[in-house]
Write a protein that holds these residues in place. Structure first.
Motif, PDB file in Angstrom:
ATOM      1  N   ARG A 244      -5.601   4.538   4.569  1.00 22.15           N
ATOM      2  CA  ARG A 244      -4.920   4.716   3.284  1.00 22.15           C
ATOM      3  C   ARG A 244      -5.839   4.337   2.126  1.00 22.15           C
ATOM      4  NH1 ARG A 244      -0.020   0.914   4.790  1.00 22.15           N
ATOM      5  NH2 ARG A 244      -1.850  -0.159   5.644  1.00 22.15           N
ATOM      6  N   MET A 245      -6.562   3.231   2.292  1.00 18.61           N
ATOM      7  CA  MET A 245      -7.477   2.810   1.236  1.00 18.61           C
ATOM      8  C   MET A 245      -8.700   3.716   1.174  1.00 18.61           C
ATOM      9  SD  MET A 245      -7.132  -1.351   1.175  1.00 18.61           S
ATOM     10  CE  MET A 245      -7.081  -1.734   2.921  1.00 18.61           C
TER      11      MET A 245
ATOM     12  N   ALA B 136      -7.678   6.806  -0.707  1.00 24.09           N
ATOM     13  CA  ALA B 136      -7.505   6.513  -2.132  1.00 24.09           C
ATOM     14  C   ALA B 136      -8.845   6.361  -2.835  1.00 24.09           C
ATOM     15  CB  ALA B 136      -6.667   5.243  -2.304  1.00 24.09           C
TER      16      ALA B 136
ATOM     17  N   LEU C 286       0.333   3.115  -3.143  1.00 24.36           N
ATOM     18  CA  LEU C 286      -1.056   3.387  -3.539  1.00 24.36           C
ATOM     19  C   LEU C 286      -1.255   4.846  -3.930  1.00 24.36           C
ATOM     20  CD1 LEU C 286      -3.994   2.548  -3.854  1.00 24.36           C
ATOM     21  CD2 LEU C 286      -4.280   2.780  -1.380  1.00 24.36           C
TER      22      LEU C 286
ATOM     23  N   LEU D 169      -9.676  -2.387  -1.860  1.00 27.36           N
ATOM     24  CA  LEU D 169      -9.453  -1.616  -3.090  1.00 27.36           C
ATOM     25  C   LEU D 169     -10.455  -1.988  -4.179  1.00 27.36           C
ATOM     26  CD1 LEU D 169      -5.543  -1.748  -3.186  1.00 27.36           C
ATOM     27  CD2 LEU D 169      -6.992   0.146  -2.408  1.00 27.36           C
TER      28      LEU D 169
ATOM     29  N   LEU E 195       0.805  -1.220   0.000  1.00 26.21           N
ATOM     30  CA  LEU E 195       0.000   0.000   0.000  1.00 26.21           C
ATOM     31  C   LEU E 195       0.840   1.273   0.000  1.00 26.21           C
ATOM     32  CD1 LEU E 195      -3.024  -0.858   2.293  1.00 26.21           C
ATOM     33  CD2 LEU E 195      -2.829  -0.973  -0.178  1.00 26.21           C
TER      34      LEU E 195
ATOM     35  N   HIS F  26      -0.037   5.809  -7.393  1.00 24.73           N
ATOM     36  CA  HIS F  26      -0.885   5.305  -8.476  1.00 24.73           C
ATOM     37  C   HIS F  26      -2.127   6.190  -8.644  1.00 24.73           C
ATOM     38  CE1 HIS F  26       1.463   1.823  -9.349  1.00 24.73           C
ATOM     39  NE2 HIS F  26       1.265   1.242  -8.174  1.00 24.73           N
TER      40      HIS F  26
ATOM     41  N   ILE G 213      -3.332  -0.912  -9.359  1.00 23.30           N
ATOM     42  CA  ILE G 213      -3.819  -0.724  -7.987  1.00 23.30           C
ATOM     43  C   ILE G 213      -4.438  -2.002  -7.446  1.00 23.30           C
ATOM     44  CG2 ILE G 213      -5.556   0.485  -6.600  1.00 23.30           C
ATOM     45  CD1 ILE G 213      -5.025   2.962  -8.336  1.00 23.30           C
TER      46      ILE G 213
ATOM     47  N   LEU H 260      -2.287  -4.483  -5.650  1.00 22.45           N
ATOM     48  CA  LEU H 260      -1.661  -4.126  -4.374  1.00 22.45           C
ATOM     49  C   LEU H 260      -2.284  -4.841  -3.179  1.00 22.45           C
ATOM     50  CD1 LEU H 260      -1.302  -0.255  -4.826  1.00 22.45           C
ATOM     51  CD2 LEU H 260       0.358  -2.050  -5.360  1.00 22.45           C
ATOM     52  N   HIS H 261      -3.471  -5.386  -3.341  1.00 21.07           N
ATOM     53  CA  HIS H 261      -4.171  -6.035  -2.224  1.00 21.07           C
ATOM     54  C   HIS H 261      -4.453  -7.478  -2.609  1.00 21.07           C
ATOM     55  CE1 HIS H 261      -7.292  -6.870   0.774  1.00 21.07           C
ATOM     56  NE2 HIS H 261      -6.869  -5.808   1.429  1.00 21.07           N
TER      57      HIS H 261
END
Length: 274
Positions: free
Chosen positions: A158-159, A162, A76, A134, A73, A79, A96, A99-100
């Protein structure tokens, strides 16, 4: 006796605050919602009387539940910056989604995944996506009109940040709420709720949480739940059989009809009002 009782309560409260502060200052867990950190601290201080062991236990608990899923992340934000400065939407969203762990597993069949769900449920006007991670970045592959409203609930800031930026960049109506799924009030005006690869995680935190969540979503006509077919290490471990049985039991408990969709890469079921 009364004075001793008050002192003991103060000691437990101080220990709890110490654990919360330790989690909130951790580079790994400081992004998680305050409600989740408090609930994990409560769990830890019920088992350990000293700050060091209590904090260690709380971190171990969070790692068991969440640590293995979010992998990269730190990149993130860059991106999403690329999206905002005109990067090609599908290409950036694919990066993206990798990433998860959860969305990376689904990336090879993401268009089929969405098409199969909408073929059964009909295309919604408003989606509620719980423990969304995400998944918002799969919307360009969903076959849905950009006017479809999307509300996400996620515990990692963070998510959340985003996804909020992504919705603004793509001008899609909706929001992303930063809250603990087990404790927060959930919006109830969606046509479809997505609860993807989330219920086993909730049950590890609080037995009975899956059924409780279904009851809290009783106003939503269709709930799409999914389960992995393999562990993070790639082993199947009878997971398809186990999770199909869990989904059937859950549907019976909350009084909904259940339909399993034809997707071999992920167990997907729709729980509908009777």
């Amino acid at each position: 006796m009364r004075r001793l009782h008050v002192a003991e309560c103060r000691g437990v409260s101080d220990l709890r605050q110490s654990v919360i502060k330790g989690l909130a200052s951790s580079s790994r867990y400081r992004h998680l919602s305050a409600d989740l950190l408090a609930r994990t601290a409560d769990w830890a201080v019920a088992r350990h009387a000293k700050p060091g062991p209590a904090l260690k236990a709380a971190k171990r608990k969070l790692h068991q539940v969440f640590g293995a899923y979010a992998v990269k992340l730190d990149s993130l934000k860059s991106h999403v910056d690329a999206l905002e400065t005109g990067g090609e939407t599908h290409a950036v969203c694919r990066r993206i989604l990798r990433l998860h762990h959860s969305t990376a597993e689904r990336l090879s069949f993401v268009e089929t995944f969405h098409a199969t769900i909408w073929n059964h449920c009909g295309k919604p006007r408003h989606i509620l996506d719980l423990a969304a991670g995400l998944n918002a970045f799969s919307l360009p592959f969903s076959g849905l009109d950009p006017a479809v409203s999307y509300t996400a609930v996620e515990i990692d800031r963070r998510m959340v940040d985003a996804v909020r930026r992504f919705l603004a960049i793509t001008q899609r109506p909706g929001e992303c709420l930063w809250q603990d799924l087990l404790d927060g009030v959930l919006p109830g005006n969606a046509d479809v709720a997505l609860v993807l690869k989330t219920l086993p995680c909730l049950e590890r935190q609080k037995p009975g949480a899956a059924a409780d969540l279904m009851h809290r979503l009783e106003d939503i006509p269709r709930i799409v739940v999914s389960y992995p077919v393999r562990s993070l290490g790639g082993a199947r471990k009878n997971m398809p059989l186990t999770y199909r049985a869990q989904a059937q039991s859950l549907a019976a408990t909350c009084g909904r009809d259940i339909t399993f969709l034809d997707l071999s890469q992920e167990i997907v079921a729709v729980l509908s009002h009777r």
